[in-house]
Design an enzyme around this catalytic site. Structure first.
Site, PDB file in Angstrom:
ATOM      1  N   HIS A   1       0.833  -1.373   0.062  1.00  0.00           N
ATOM      2  CA  HIS A   1       0.231  -0.037  -0.058  1.00  0.00           C
ATOM      3  C   HIS A   1       0.965   1.246   0.178  1.00  0.00           C
ATOM      4  O   HIS A   1       2.101   1.341  -0.008  1.00  0.00           O
ATOM      5  CB  HIS A   1      -1.009   0.011   1.207  1.00  0.00           C
ATOM      6  CG  HIS A   1      -0.280  -0.247   2.511  1.00  0.00           C
ATOM      7  ND1 HIS A   1       0.439  -1.248   2.827  1.00  0.00           N
ATOM      8  CD2 HIS A   1      -0.111   0.786   3.344  1.00  0.00           C
ATOM      9  CE1 HIS A   1       1.006  -0.907   4.109  1.00  0.00           C
ATOM     10  NE2 HIS A   1       0.558   0.440   4.581  1.00  0.00           N
TER      11      HIS A   1
ATOM     12  N   THR B   1       1.966   4.014  -4.628  1.00  0.00           N
ATOM     13  CA  THR B   1       3.048   3.926  -5.554  1.00  0.00           C
ATOM     14  C   THR B   1       4.254   3.135  -5.608  1.00  0.00           C
ATOM     15  O   THR B   1       4.523   2.916  -4.066  1.00  0.00           O
ATOM     16  CB  THR B   1       3.563   5.214  -6.126  1.00  0.00           C
ATOM     17  OG1 THR B   1       3.773   6.250  -4.836  1.00  0.00           O
ATOM     18  CG2 THR B   1       2.695   6.365  -6.665  1.00  0.00           C
ATOM     19  N   ARG B   2       4.764   2.509  -6.459  1.00  0.00           N
ATOM     20  CA  ARG B   2       6.017   1.728  -6.518  1.00  0.00           C
ATOM     21  C   ARG B   2       6.899   2.337  -7.528  1.00  0.00           C
ATOM     22  O   ARG B   2       6.274   2.264  -8.664  1.00  0.00           O
ATOM     23  CB  ARG B   2       5.818   0.486  -6.360  1.00  0.00           C
ATOM     24  CG  ARG B   2       5.045  -0.174  -5.213  1.00  0.00           C
ATOM     25  CD  ARG B   2       5.956  -0.218  -3.911  1.00  0.00           C
ATOM     26  NE  ARG B   2       5.337  -0.597  -2.513  1.00  0.00           N
ATOM     27  CZ  ARG B   2       4.654  -0.039  -1.834  1.00  0.00           C
ATOM     28  NH1 ARG B   2       4.303   1.381  -1.899  1.00  0.00           N
ATOM     29  NH2 ARG B   2       4.314  -0.473  -0.605  1.00  0.00           N
TER      30      ARG B   2
ATOM     31  N   LYS C   1       5.847  12.237  -2.077  1.00  0.00           N
ATOM     32  CA  LYS C   1       6.072  10.979  -1.093  1.00  0.00           C
ATOM     33  C   LYS C   1       7.547  10.699  -1.155  1.00  0.00           C
ATOM     34  O   LYS C   1       8.125  10.400  -1.977  1.00  0.00           O
ATOM     35  CB  LYS C   1       5.066   9.856  -1.580  1.00  0.00           C
ATOM     36  CG  LYS C   1       5.213   8.696  -0.949  1.00  0.00           C
ATOM     37  CD  LYS C   1       4.519   7.390  -1.657  1.00  0.00           C
ATOM     38  CE  LYS C   1       5.130   6.365  -1.447  1.00  0.00           C
ATOM     39  NZ  LYS C   1       4.653   5.048  -2.125  1.00  0.00           N
TER      40      LYS C   1
ATOM     41  N   HIS D   1      14.926   4.009   2.862  1.00  0.00           N
ATOM     42  CA  HIS D   1      15.336   2.564   2.223  1.00  0.00           C
ATOM     43  C   HIS D   1      15.908   1.906   3.076  1.00  0.00           C
ATOM     44  O   HIS D   1      15.744   0.662   3.376  1.00  0.00           O
ATOM     45  CB  HIS D   1      15.900   2.643   0.830  1.00  0.00           C
ATOM     46  CG  HIS D   1      16.131   1.238   0.427  1.00  0.00           C
ATOM     47  ND1 HIS D   1      15.139   0.723  -0.322  1.00  0.00           N
ATOM     48  CD2 HIS D   1      17.299   0.492   0.469  1.00  0.00           C
ATOM     49  CE1 HIS D   1      15.648  -0.697  -0.584  1.00  0.00           C
ATOM     50  NE2 HIS D   1      16.835  -0.895  -0.326  1.00  0.00           N
TER      51      HIS D   1
ATOM     52  N   CYS E   1       4.208   0.482   6.528  1.00  0.00           N
ATOM     53  CA  CYS E   1       4.375  -0.746   5.751  1.00  0.00           C
ATOM     54  C   CYS E   1       5.102  -1.806   6.289  1.00  0.00           C
ATOM     55  O   CYS E   1       6.181  -1.339   6.765  1.00  0.00           O
ATOM     56  CB  CYS E   1       4.826  -0.005   4.415  1.00  0.00           C
ATOM     57  SG  CYS E   1       3.913  -0.697   2.947  1.00  0.00           S
TER      58      CYS E   1
ATOM     59  N   LYS F   1       7.905  -3.716  -8.515  1.00  0.00           N
ATOM     60  CA  LYS F   1       8.045  -3.612  -9.903  1.00  0.00           C
ATOM     61  C   LYS F   1       8.102  -5.116 -10.605  1.00  0.00           C
ATOM     62  O   LYS F   1       7.714  -5.313 -11.788  1.00  0.00           O
ATOM     63  CB  LYS F   1       9.171  -2.808 -10.089  1.00  0.00           C
ATOM     64  CG  LYS F   1      10.639  -3.789  -9.910  1.00  0.00           C
ATOM     65  CD  LYS F   1      11.928  -2.810 -10.148  1.00  0.00           C
ATOM     66  CE  LYS F   1      12.014  -1.861  -9.384  1.00  0.00           C
ATOM     67  NZ  LYS F   1      12.025  -1.907  -7.663  1.00  0.00           N
TER      68      LYS F   1
HETATM   69  C1  LIG Z   1       7.446   1.203   2.225  1.00  0.00           C
HETATM   70  C2  LIG Z   1       7.735   0.504   0.900  1.00  0.00           C
HETATM   71  C3  LIG Z   1       8.341   0.977  -0.216  1.00  0.00           C
HETATM   72  C4  LIG Z   1       8.490   0.174  -1.062  1.00  0.00           C
HETATM   73  N1  LIG Z   1       9.011   0.632  -2.551  1.00  0.00           N
HETATM   74  C5  LIG Z   1       9.212  -0.243  -3.498  1.00  0.00           C
HETATM   75  C6  LIG Z   1       9.395   0.632  -4.842  1.00  0.00           C
HETATM   76  O1  LIG Z   1       9.434   1.726  -4.830  1.00  0.00           O
HETATM   77  N2  LIG Z   1       9.500  -0.412  -5.869  1.00  0.00           N
HETATM   78  C7  LIG Z   1       9.362  -1.720  -5.743  1.00  0.00           C
HETATM   79  O2  LIG Z   1       9.491  -2.240  -6.924  1.00  0.00           O
HETATM   80  N3  LIG Z   1       9.168  -2.223  -4.693  1.00  0.00           N
HETATM   81  C8  LIG Z   1       9.028  -1.769  -3.393  1.00  0.00           C
HETATM   82  N4  LIG Z   1       8.312  -1.971  -2.407  1.00  0.00           N
HETATM   83  C9  LIG Z   1       8.460  -3.539  -2.156  1.00  0.00           C
HETATM   84  C10 LIG Z   1       7.142  -4.084  -2.643  1.00  0.00           C
HETATM   85  O3  LIG Z   1       5.961  -3.350  -2.135  1.00  0.00           O
HETATM   86  C11 LIG Z   1       7.113  -5.533  -2.229  1.00  0.00           C
HETATM   87  O4  LIG Z   1       8.112  -6.189  -2.827  1.00  0.00           O
HETATM   88  C12 LIG Z   1       5.781  -6.530  -2.680  1.00  0.00           C
HETATM   89  O5  LIG Z   1       4.661  -5.696  -2.312  1.00  0.00           O
HETATM   90  C13 LIG Z   1       5.798  -7.831  -1.882  1.00  0.00           C
HETATM   91  O6  LIG Z   1       4.843  -8.336  -2.420  1.00  0.00           O
HETATM   92  P1  LIG Z   1       4.037  -9.694  -1.764  1.00  0.00           P
HETATM   93  O7  LIG Z   1       3.259 -10.414  -2.609  1.00  0.00           O
HETATM   94  O8  LIG Z   1       5.434 -10.520  -1.326  1.00  0.00           O
HETATM   95  O9  LIG Z   1       3.504  -9.139  -0.341  1.00  0.00           O
HETATM   96  P2  LIG Z   1       2.061  -8.470  -0.203  1.00  0.00           P
HETATM   97  O10 LIG Z   1       1.641  -7.568  -1.301  1.00  0.00           O
HETATM   98  O11 LIG Z   1       1.771  -7.961   1.030  1.00  0.00           O
HETATM   99  O12 LIG Z   1       1.140  -9.756  -0.004  1.00  0.00           O
HETATM  100  C14 LIG Z   1       0.967 -10.933   0.746  1.00  0.00           C
HETATM  101  C15 LIG Z   1      -0.293 -11.279   0.936  1.00  0.00           C
HETATM  102  O13 LIG Z   1      -0.364 -12.649   1.895  1.00  0.00           O
HETATM  103  C16 LIG Z   1      -1.407 -12.441   2.521  1.00  0.00           C
HETATM  104  N5  LIG Z   1      -1.090 -13.509   3.805  1.00  0.00           N
HETATM  105  C17 LIG Z   1      -0.367 -13.447   4.801  1.00  0.00           C
HETATM  106  N6  LIG Z   1      -0.404 -14.418   5.489  1.00  0.00           N
HETATM  107  C18 LIG Z   1      -1.340 -15.028   5.101  1.00  0.00           C
HETATM  108  C19 LIG Z   1      -2.063 -16.342   5.291  1.00  0.00           C
HETATM  109  N7  LIG Z   1      -1.657 -17.139   6.578  1.00  0.00           N
HETATM  110  N8  LIG Z   1      -3.074 -16.771   4.677  1.00  0.00           N
HETATM  111  C20 LIG Z   1      -3.663 -15.936   3.683  1.00  0.00           C
HETATM  112  N9  LIG Z   1      -2.886 -14.899   3.283  1.00  0.00           N
HETATM  113  C21 LIG Z   1      -2.130 -14.428   3.837  1.00  0.00           C
HETATM  114  C22 LIG Z   1      -1.576 -11.132   3.038  1.00  0.00           C
HETATM  115  O14 LIG Z   1      -2.872 -10.554   3.516  1.00  0.00           O
HETATM  116  C23 LIG Z   1      -1.134 -10.321   1.782  1.00  0.00           C
HETATM  117  O15 LIG Z   1      -2.348  -9.851   1.205  1.00  0.00           O
HETATM  118  C24 LIG Z   1       8.215  -1.391  -1.225  1.00  0.00           C
HETATM  119  C25 LIG Z   1       7.755  -1.930  -0.035  1.00  0.00           C
HETATM  120  C26 LIG Z   1       7.378  -1.032   1.049  1.00  0.00           C
HETATM  121  C27 LIG Z   1       6.993  -1.307   2.422  1.00  0.00           C
END
Ligand SMILES: Cc1cc2nc3c(=O)[nH]c(=O)nc-3n(C[C@H](O)[C@H](O)[C@H](O)COP(=O)(O)OP(=O)(O)OC[C@H]3O[C@@H](n4cnc5c(N)ncnc54)[C@H](O)[C@@H]3O)c2cc1C
Length: 379
Positions: free
Chosen positions: A46, A49-50, A262, A266, A312, A345
Protein backbone atom coordinates in the site's frame (compact mmCIF):
# COMPACT_ATOMS: atom_id res chain seq x y z
CA UNK A 1 -17.46 -23.86 -3.87
CA UNK A 2 -15.17 -26.76 -4.70
CA UNK A 3 -12.72 -28.29 -2.26
CA UNK A 4 -10.13 -29.43 -4.84
CA UNK A 5 -8.21 -27.17 -7.23
CA UNK A 6 -5.30 -27.48 -9.61
CA UNK A 7 -3.47 -24.76 -7.69
CA UNK A 8 -4.00 -22.92 -4.41
CA UNK A 9 -2.24 -19.61 -3.85
CA UNK A 10 -1.71 -18.64 -0.21
CA UNK A 11 -1.47 -14.84 -0.09
CA UNK A 12 -3.17 -12.89 -2.89
CA UNK A 13 -1.15 -9.68 -2.64
CA UNK A 14 1.35 -8.32 -5.16
CA UNK A 15 2.91 -11.62 -6.24
CA UNK A 16 0.00 -13.94 -5.50
CA UNK A 17 -2.68 -11.95 -7.33
CA UNK A 18 -0.46 -11.68 -10.39
CA UNK A 19 0.19 -15.44 -10.32
CA UNK A 20 -3.55 -16.05 -9.96
CA UNK A 21 -4.23 -13.91 -13.01
CA UNK A 22 -1.63 -15.67 -15.15
CA UNK A 23 -2.79 -19.13 -14.06
CA UNK A 24 -6.48 -18.40 -14.58
CA UNK A 25 -5.71 -16.99 -18.01
CA UNK A 26 -3.90 -20.24 -18.79
CA UNK A 27 -7.05 -22.21 -17.97
CA UNK A 28 -5.85 -23.51 -14.59
CA UNK A 29 -8.40 -23.96 -11.79
CA UNK A 30 -6.99 -21.73 -9.12
CA UNK A 31 -8.10 -20.74 -5.64
CA UNK A 32 -6.60 -17.60 -4.10
CA UNK A 33 -6.73 -17.28 -0.32
CA UNK A 34 -5.95 -14.09 1.52
CA UNK A 35 -6.06 -13.15 5.18
CA UNK A 36 -7.32 -9.67 4.20
CA UNK A 37 -9.05 -8.08 1.18
CA UNK A 38 -6.33 -7.12 -1.32
CA UNK A 39 -5.32 -4.49 -2.06
CA UNK A 40 -5.17 -3.53 1.61
CA UNK A 41 -2.96 -1.60 4.01
CA UNK A 42 -1.73 -4.42 6.26
CA UNK A 43 1.14 -5.87 4.18
CA UNK A 44 3.76 -4.60 1.75
CA UNK A 45 1.91 -3.08 -1.21
CA UNK A 46 0.00 0.00 0.00
CA UNK A 47 0.86 3.70 -0.18
CA UNK A 48 -0.32 4.32 -3.77
CA UNK A 49 2.95 4.04 -5.70
CA UNK A 50 6.01 1.88 -6.32
CA UNK A 51 9.03 2.76 -8.41
CA UNK A 52 10.03 0.84 -11.51
CA UNK A 53 13.60 1.14 -12.78
CA UNK A 54 15.41 -0.92 -15.43
CA UNK A 55 19.07 0.03 -14.91
CA UNK A 56 19.66 -1.55 -11.54
CA UNK A 57 21.98 -0.51 -8.75
CA UNK A 58 21.18 -3.72 -6.83
CA UNK A 59 22.82 -5.81 -9.56
CA UNK A 60 22.64 -6.70 -13.22
CA UNK A 61 20.76 -9.97 -12.58
CA UNK A 62 17.63 -7.89 -12.18
CA UNK A 63 17.75 -6.02 -15.50
CA UNK A 64 16.17 -8.65 -17.80
CA UNK A 65 13.49 -9.24 -15.16
CA UNK A 66 12.76 -5.51 -14.88
CA UNK A 67 12.47 -5.16 -18.66
CA UNK A 68 10.07 -8.09 -18.95
CA UNK A 69 8.10 -6.81 -15.95
CA UNK A 70 7.80 -3.41 -17.64
CA UNK A 71 6.38 -5.00 -20.79
CA UNK A 72 3.83 -6.99 -18.77
CA UNK A 73 2.72 -3.92 -16.77
CA UNK A 74 2.06 -2.05 -20.00
CA UNK A 75 0.09 -5.03 -21.34
CA UNK A 76 -1.93 -5.16 -18.11
CA UNK A 77 -2.68 -1.46 -18.42
CA UNK A 78 -4.03 -2.00 -21.94
CA UNK A 79 -6.08 -5.04 -20.91
CA UNK A 80 -7.70 -3.34 -17.91
CA UNK A 81 -8.09 0.00 -19.70
CA UNK A 82 -6.91 2.08 -16.71
CA UNK A 83 -3.78 4.06 -15.91
CA UNK A 84 -1.37 1.92 -13.88
CA UNK A 85 2.01 3.28 -14.98
CA UNK A 86 3.26 6.88 -15.06
CA UNK A 87 6.47 7.19 -17.03
CA UNK A 88 7.88 9.98 -14.88
CA UNK A 89 11.47 8.86 -15.39
CA UNK A 90 13.66 7.93 -12.42
CA UNK A 91 16.49 10.19 -11.27
CA UNK A 92 19.24 8.66 -9.11
CA UNK A 93 21.35 11.15 -7.16
CA UNK A 94 24.51 10.55 -5.18
CA UNK A 95 28.21 11.27 -4.86
CA UNK A 96 30.07 10.71 -8.12
CA UNK A 97 31.85 7.77 -6.42
CA UNK A 98 28.60 6.09 -5.28
CA UNK A 99 28.93 2.33 -5.88
CA UNK A 100 25.16 2.03 -6.25
CA UNK A 101 25.08 4.60 -9.05
CA UNK A 102 28.15 3.03 -10.62
CA UNK A 103 26.40 -0.36 -10.77
CA UNK A 104 23.34 1.31 -12.24
CA UNK A 105 25.46 2.95 -14.95
CA UNK A 106 27.29 -0.30 -15.72
CA UNK A 107 24.04 -2.25 -15.92
CA UNK A 108 22.69 0.32 -18.38
CA UNK A 109 25.84 -0.01 -20.51
CA UNK A 110 25.67 -3.81 -20.49
CA UNK A 111 22.03 -3.84 -21.59
CA UNK A 112 22.19 -0.74 -23.82
CA UNK A 113 19.61 1.11 -21.73
CA UNK A 114 19.16 4.83 -22.25
CA UNK A 115 20.62 6.64 -19.25
CA UNK A 116 21.64 10.29 -18.99
CA UNK A 117 24.46 11.23 -16.64
CA UNK A 118 24.23 14.80 -15.37
CA UNK A 119 26.49 16.90 -13.19
CA UNK A 120 25.15 18.79 -10.15
CA UNK A 121 24.72 22.07 -12.04
CA UNK A 122 22.72 20.34 -14.82
CA UNK A 123 20.51 18.62 -12.26
CA UNK A 124 19.71 21.84 -10.39
CA UNK A 125 19.07 23.75 -13.60
CA UNK A 126 16.69 21.11 -14.92
CA UNK A 127 14.87 20.63 -11.58
CA UNK A 128 15.14 23.81 -9.49
CA UNK A 129 13.47 21.94 -6.61
CA UNK A 130 16.68 19.93 -6.05
CA UNK A 131 19.68 21.09 -4.03
CA UNK A 132 22.78 18.87 -4.12
CA UNK A 133 26.51 19.31 -3.43
CA UNK A 134 28.84 19.92 -6.38
CA UNK A 135 30.37 16.44 -6.07
CA UNK A 136 27.01 14.79 -6.72
CA UNK A 137 25.81 13.48 -10.06
CA UNK A 138 22.38 12.64 -11.42
CA UNK A 139 21.59 9.48 -13.36
CA UNK A 140 18.33 9.79 -15.28
CA UNK A 141 16.38 6.93 -16.84
CA UNK A 142 13.51 8.53 -18.72
CA UNK A 143 11.93 5.25 -19.83
CA UNK A 144 10.95 4.17 -16.31
CA UNK A 145 8.74 5.67 -13.60
CA UNK A 146 6.11 4.65 -11.11
CA UNK A 147 3.37 2.05 -10.81
CA UNK A 148 0.06 2.57 -9.03
CA UNK A 149 0.52 -0.50 -6.83
CA UNK A 150 -2.94 -0.87 -5.33
CA UNK A 151 -4.61 -0.18 -8.68
CA UNK A 152 -2.39 -2.83 -10.26
CA UNK A 153 -3.45 -5.46 -7.70
CA UNK A 154 -7.07 -4.44 -8.22
CA UNK A 155 -6.59 -4.94 -11.96
CA UNK A 156 -5.08 -8.41 -11.52
CA UNK A 157 -7.88 -9.33 -9.13
CA UNK A 158 -10.61 -8.26 -11.55
CA UNK A 159 -9.04 -10.08 -14.51
CA UNK A 160 -8.20 -13.22 -12.50
CA UNK A 161 -11.84 -13.51 -11.41
CA UNK A 162 -13.07 -12.81 -14.95
CA UNK A 163 -10.89 -15.69 -16.11
CA UNK A 164 -12.43 -18.10 -13.62
CA UNK A 165 -10.15 -17.86 -10.56
CA UNK A 166 -11.83 -18.09 -7.16
CA UNK A 167 -10.81 -15.80 -4.31
CA UNK A 168 -11.59 -16.06 -0.63
CA UNK A 169 -10.79 -12.85 1.27
CA UNK A 170 -10.52 -12.56 5.07
CA UNK A 171 -9.47 -16.19 5.02
CA UNK A 172 -6.10 -16.74 6.68
CA UNK A 173 -4.53 -20.12 6.03
CA UNK A 174 -3.88 -21.71 9.41
CA UNK A 175 -2.03 -24.88 8.52
CA UNK A 176 -0.50 -26.45 5.46
CA UNK A 177 -0.41 -30.25 5.20
CA UNK A 178 1.95 -31.54 2.56
CA UNK A 179 1.25 -34.84 0.81
CA UNK A 180 3.44 -36.83 -1.54
CA UNK A 181 1.12 -35.50 -4.20
CA UNK A 182 -0.69 -32.27 -3.49
CA UNK A 183 -1.31 -30.31 -0.34
CA UNK A 184 -4.18 -29.35 1.96
CA UNK A 185 -4.65 -25.98 3.60
CA UNK A 186 -6.97 -25.34 6.50
CA UNK A 187 -8.93 -22.16 7.13
CA UNK A 188 -11.98 -21.09 9.18
CA UNK A 189 -14.01 -21.59 6.00
CA UNK A 190 -12.91 -25.19 5.57
CA UNK A 191 -10.05 -27.25 4.18
CA UNK A 192 -8.99 -27.01 0.54
CA UNK A 193 -6.80 -29.35 -1.49
CA UNK A 194 -4.72 -28.76 -4.58
CA UNK A 195 -2.22 -30.57 -6.75
CA UNK A 196 0.14 -27.63 -6.43
CA UNK A 197 0.58 -24.87 -3.90
CA UNK A 198 2.12 -21.42 -4.27
CA UNK A 199 2.98 -19.60 -1.04
CA UNK A 200 3.23 -15.82 -1.48
CA UNK A 201 2.36 -14.71 2.04
CA UNK A 202 4.60 -11.61 2.05
CA UNK A 203 5.59 -10.49 5.54
CA UNK A 204 3.99 -13.60 7.07
CA UNK A 205 5.91 -16.15 5.00
CA UNK A 206 8.47 -16.85 7.73
CA UNK A 207 5.75 -17.54 10.29
CA UNK A 208 3.58 -19.60 7.97
CA UNK A 209 6.50 -21.75 6.85
CA UNK A 210 8.23 -21.73 10.24
CA UNK A 211 9.50 -25.36 10.01
CA UNK A 212 11.67 -24.26 7.05
CA UNK A 213 13.33 -21.54 9.13
CA UNK A 214 13.54 -19.23 6.14
CA UNK A 215 16.20 -16.56 6.70
CA UNK A 216 13.74 -13.69 6.41
CA UNK A 217 13.15 -10.76 8.68
CA UNK A 218 10.11 -8.52 8.76
CA UNK A 219 10.88 -4.83 9.01
CA UNK A 220 8.55 -1.94 9.79
CA UNK A 221 8.95 0.89 7.27
CA UNK A 222 7.24 4.22 6.92
CA UNK A 223 6.37 6.50 4.04
CA UNK A 224 5.22 10.09 4.27
CA UNK A 225 3.61 12.69 2.02
CA UNK A 226 4.62 16.33 2.42
CA UNK A 227 3.04 19.48 1.12
CA UNK A 228 5.33 20.65 -1.68
CA UNK A 229 5.53 23.54 -4.12
CA UNK A 230 3.47 21.94 -6.87
CA UNK A 231 4.99 24.10 -9.64
CA UNK A 232 8.33 22.39 -8.90
CA UNK A 233 7.37 18.86 -7.86
CA UNK A 234 4.29 17.94 -9.88
CA UNK A 235 4.65 14.62 -11.76
CA UNK A 236 4.31 16.35 -15.13
CA UNK A 237 7.80 17.80 -14.58
CA UNK A 238 9.44 16.09 -11.62
CA UNK A 239 10.73 12.49 -11.77
CA UNK A 240 10.56 9.66 -9.29
CA UNK A 241 13.91 9.70 -7.48
CA UNK A 242 16.32 8.14 -5.07
CA UNK A 243 19.32 9.60 -3.30
CA UNK A 244 22.23 7.39 -2.33
CA UNK A 245 24.07 8.98 0.62
CA UNK A 246 27.14 7.45 2.34
CA UNK A 247 25.11 5.68 5.06
CA UNK A 248 21.52 6.34 4.08
CA UNK A 249 19.33 5.92 1.03
CA UNK A 250 16.09 7.80 0.43
CA UNK A 251 13.57 7.46 -2.37
CA UNK A 252 10.51 9.37 -3.39
CA UNK A 253 7.80 10.19 -5.84
CA UNK A 254 6.61 13.45 -7.39
CA UNK A 255 3.29 14.93 -6.39
CA UNK A 256 0.44 13.29 -8.30
CA UNK A 257 -2.67 15.45 -8.60
CA UNK A 258 -1.66 17.50 -5.57
CA UNK A 259 -1.02 14.58 -3.17
CA UNK A 260 2.37 16.04 -2.18
CA UNK A 261 5.87 14.59 -2.43
CA UNK A 262 6.00 11.04 -1.08
CA UNK A 263 9.28 10.00 0.49
CA UNK A 264 10.71 7.06 2.41
CA UNK A 265 13.99 5.87 3.83
CA UNK A 266 15.22 2.69 2.18
CA UNK A 267 17.93 1.57 4.57
CA UNK A 268 16.19 1.89 7.92
CA UNK A 269 13.27 0.43 9.85
CA UNK A 270 12.36 -1.56 12.96
CA UNK A 271 12.47 -5.35 13.15
CA UNK A 272 8.88 -6.40 13.71
CA UNK A 273 6.50 -9.29 14.12
CA UNK A 274 3.82 -8.71 11.42
CA UNK A 275 1.06 -9.51 13.93
CA UNK A 276 2.40 -7.23 16.69
CA UNK A 277 3.88 -4.33 14.75
CA UNK A 278 3.05 -0.76 15.77
CA UNK A 279 1.03 0.44 12.76
CA UNK A 280 0.72 4.01 13.98
CA UNK A 281 2.68 6.46 11.83
CA UNK A 282 4.64 8.76 14.14
CA UNK A 283 5.15 6.13 16.84
CA UNK A 284 8.91 6.69 16.35
CA UNK A 285 10.60 10.08 15.91
CA UNK A 286 12.35 8.74 12.79
CA UNK A 287 8.99 8.09 11.02
CA UNK A 288 8.64 11.73 10.17
CA UNK A 289 12.00 13.14 11.32
CA UNK A 290 14.41 11.31 8.99
CA UNK A 291 12.54 12.08 5.81
CA UNK A 292 11.84 15.67 6.81
CA UNK A 293 15.57 16.27 7.48
CA UNK A 294 16.37 14.67 4.14
CA UNK A 295 13.88 16.91 2.30
CA UNK A 296 15.14 20.03 4.04
CA UNK A 297 18.65 19.31 2.71
CA UNK A 298 17.94 17.99 -0.79
CA UNK A 299 14.40 19.03 -1.82
CA UNK A 300 13.92 22.06 0.44
CA UNK A 301 10.71 23.31 -1.14
CA UNK A 302 9.07 19.94 -0.61
CA UNK A 303 9.56 19.96 3.17
CA UNK A 304 6.14 21.41 3.87
CA UNK A 305 3.40 20.25 6.22
CA UNK A 306 3.08 16.50 6.72
CA UNK A 307 -0.05 15.54 4.78
CA UNK A 308 -0.14 11.82 5.51
CA UNK A 309 1.99 8.96 6.75
CA UNK A 310 1.75 5.17 6.52
CA UNK A 311 3.39 2.12 8.05
CA UNK A 312 4.28 -0.73 5.70
CA UNK A 313 6.12 -4.04 6.13
CA UNK A 314 9.01 -5.46 4.18
CA UNK A 315 10.45 -8.94 4.18
CA UNK A 316 14.21 -9.06 3.89
CA UNK A 317 16.77 -11.81 3.32
CA UNK A 318 20.40 -11.46 4.47
CA UNK A 319 21.64 -10.71 0.93
CA UNK A 320 18.51 -8.66 0.09
CA UNK A 321 17.84 -10.91 -2.93
CA UNK A 322 14.51 -12.69 -3.32
CA UNK A 323 13.48 -16.27 -2.60
CA UNK A 324 11.79 -18.02 -5.52
CA UNK A 325 12.14 -21.76 -5.19
CA UNK A 326 10.39 -25.02 -4.60
CA UNK A 327 9.88 -26.40 -1.11
CA UNK A 328 13.01 -28.48 -0.31
CA UNK A 329 10.94 -31.65 0.28
CA UNK A 330 7.82 -31.05 -1.82
CA UNK A 331 8.55 -29.93 -5.38
CA UNK A 332 4.85 -29.24 -6.01
CA UNK A 333 5.02 -26.40 -3.47
CA UNK A 334 6.54 -23.12 -4.71
CA UNK A 335 7.67 -20.41 -2.33
CA UNK A 336 8.10 -16.79 -3.37
CA UNK A 337 9.29 -14.04 -1.06
CA UNK A 338 9.94 -11.06 -3.31
CA UNK A 339 10.48 -7.92 -1.32
CA UNK A 340 13.54 -6.26 0.28
CA UNK A 341 11.68 -3.04 -0.49
CA UNK A 342 12.27 -3.33 -4.22
CA UNK A 343 10.11 -6.26 -5.30
CA UNK A 344 6.85 -4.73 -6.46
CA UNK A 345 8.03 -3.75 -9.93
CA UNK A 346 8.67 -7.45 -10.60
CA UNK A 347 5.20 -8.67 -9.53
CA UNK A 348 4.01 -8.85 -13.14
CA UNK A 349 6.86 -11.07 -14.29
CA UNK A 350 7.13 -13.06 -11.03
CA UNK A 351 3.42 -13.91 -11.27
CA UNK A 352 3.97 -15.09 -14.82
CA UNK A 353 7.03 -17.14 -13.79
CA UNK A 354 5.16 -18.76 -10.90
CA UNK A 355 2.43 -19.79 -13.31
CA UNK A 356 5.03 -21.08 -15.79
CA UNK A 357 6.63 -23.22 -13.07
CA UNK A 358 3.25 -24.75 -12.28
CA UNK A 359 2.59 -25.39 -15.98
CA UNK A 360 6.15 -26.72 -16.38
CA UNK A 361 6.95 -24.12 -19.02
CA UNK A 362 10.50 -22.76 -19.24
CA UNK A 363 10.58 -19.27 -17.68
CA UNK A 364 13.56 -18.11 -19.73
CA UNK A 365 15.17 -16.59 -16.62
CA UNK A 366 17.97 -17.82 -14.42
CA UNK A 367 16.36 -18.08 -10.99
CA UNK A 368 19.44 -19.57 -9.26
CA UNK A 369 20.28 -16.26 -7.50
CA UNK A 370 16.94 -16.65 -5.72
CA UNK A 371 17.33 -20.28 -4.64
CA UNK A 372 17.09 -21.49 -1.06
CA UNK A 373 20.37 -23.39 -1.55
CA UNK A 374 22.34 -20.16 -1.36
CA UNK A 375 21.63 -19.98 2.36
CA UNK A 376 23.09 -23.41 3.07
CA UNK A 377 26.54 -23.20 4.67
CA UNK A 378 28.27 -25.12 1.88
CA UNK A 379 25.69 -24.27 -0.77
C1 LIG B 1 7.53 1.28 2.17
C2 LIG B 1 7.80 0.37 1.00
C3 LIG B 1 8.25 0.91 -0.19
C4 LIG B 1 8.50 0.08 -1.27
N1 LIG B 1 8.93 0.65 -2.45
C5 LIG B 1 9.08 -0.12 -3.54
C6 LIG B 1 9.38 0.48 -4.80
O1 LIG B 1 9.46 1.70 -4.94
N2 LIG B 1 9.54 -0.35 -5.86
C7 LIG B 1 9.41 -1.69 -5.77
O2 LIG B 1 9.57 -2.38 -6.78
N3 LIG B 1 9.09 -2.29 -4.58
C8 LIG B 1 8.92 -1.54 -3.49
N4 LIG B 1 8.57 -2.11 -2.29
C9 LIG B 1 8.47 -3.58 -2.18
C10 LIG B 1 7.14 -4.14 -2.65
O3 LIG B 1 6.05 -3.36 -2.23
C11 LIG B 1 7.05 -5.59 -2.18
O4 LIG B 1 8.15 -6.27 -2.76
C12 LIG B 1 5.78 -6.30 -2.60
O5 LIG B 1 4.62 -5.58 -2.31
C13 LIG B 1 5.75 -7.67 -1.87
O6 LIG B 1 4.71 -8.43 -2.41
P1 LIG B 1 4.19 -9.73 -1.65
O7 LIG B 1 3.20 -10.36 -2.56
O8 LIG B 1 5.36 -10.53 -1.18
O9 LIG B 1 3.48 -9.16 -0.33
P2 LIG B 1 2.01 -8.53 -0.18
O10 LIG B 1 1.65 -7.71 -1.37
O11 LIG B 1 1.94 -7.91 1.15
O12 LIG B 1 1.07 -9.82 -0.21
C14 LIG B 1 1.12 -10.83 0.77
C15 LIG B 1 -0.32 -11.27 1.01
O13 LIG B 1 -0.31 -12.46 1.80
C16 LIG B 1 -1.44 -12.41 2.64
N5 LIG B 1 -1.25 -13.39 3.72
C17 LIG B 1 -0.29 -13.39 4.66
N6 LIG B 1 -0.42 -14.47 5.47
C18 LIG B 1 -1.47 -15.18 5.01
C19 LIG B 1 -2.10 -16.38 5.42
N7 LIG B 1 -1.66 -17.10 6.47
N8 LIG B 1 -3.18 -16.81 4.72
C20 LIG B 1 -3.65 -16.11 3.65
N9 LIG B 1 -3.09 -14.95 3.23
C21 LIG B 1 -2.01 -14.50 3.89
C22 LIG B 1 -1.49 -10.95 3.09
O14 LIG B 1 -2.76 -10.59 3.57
C23 LIG B 1 -1.10 -10.24 1.79
O15 LIG B 1 -2.25 -9.84 1.05
C24 LIG B 1 8.30 -1.31 -1.17
C25 LIG B 1 7.83 -1.86 0.02
C26 LIG B 1 7.55 -1.03 1.09
C27 LIG B 1 6.99 -1.61 2.35
Amino acid sequence: MKSHYDVIIVGAGSMGMSAGYHLAKGGVQVLLLDAHDPPHSIGSHHGDTRMIRHAYGEGRTYVPLALKADQLWRELELEIGKKLYHQTGVLGLGHKDSLFLEEEIQSAREFSLPLEILDAADVQKRWPGISIPNQFIGVLELTSGLLLSEEAIRAYRQLALQNGAELLTHTPVKQIYYHREGATVTTDKGAFHADQLIVTAGAWIGKLLSPLQLPVQTIRKTIAWFEAKEALYDYSKFPSFFVDLPNERYYGFPSIDGCGIKVGRHDFGQLADPDQVNREFGAYESDDGDVRRFLQSYLPQAAGKLKRGAVCLITQTPDEAFIIDQHPEYPHVTIASVCSAHGFKFASVIGQMLSQRVLQVETGFDLSPFSLKRFQKNG
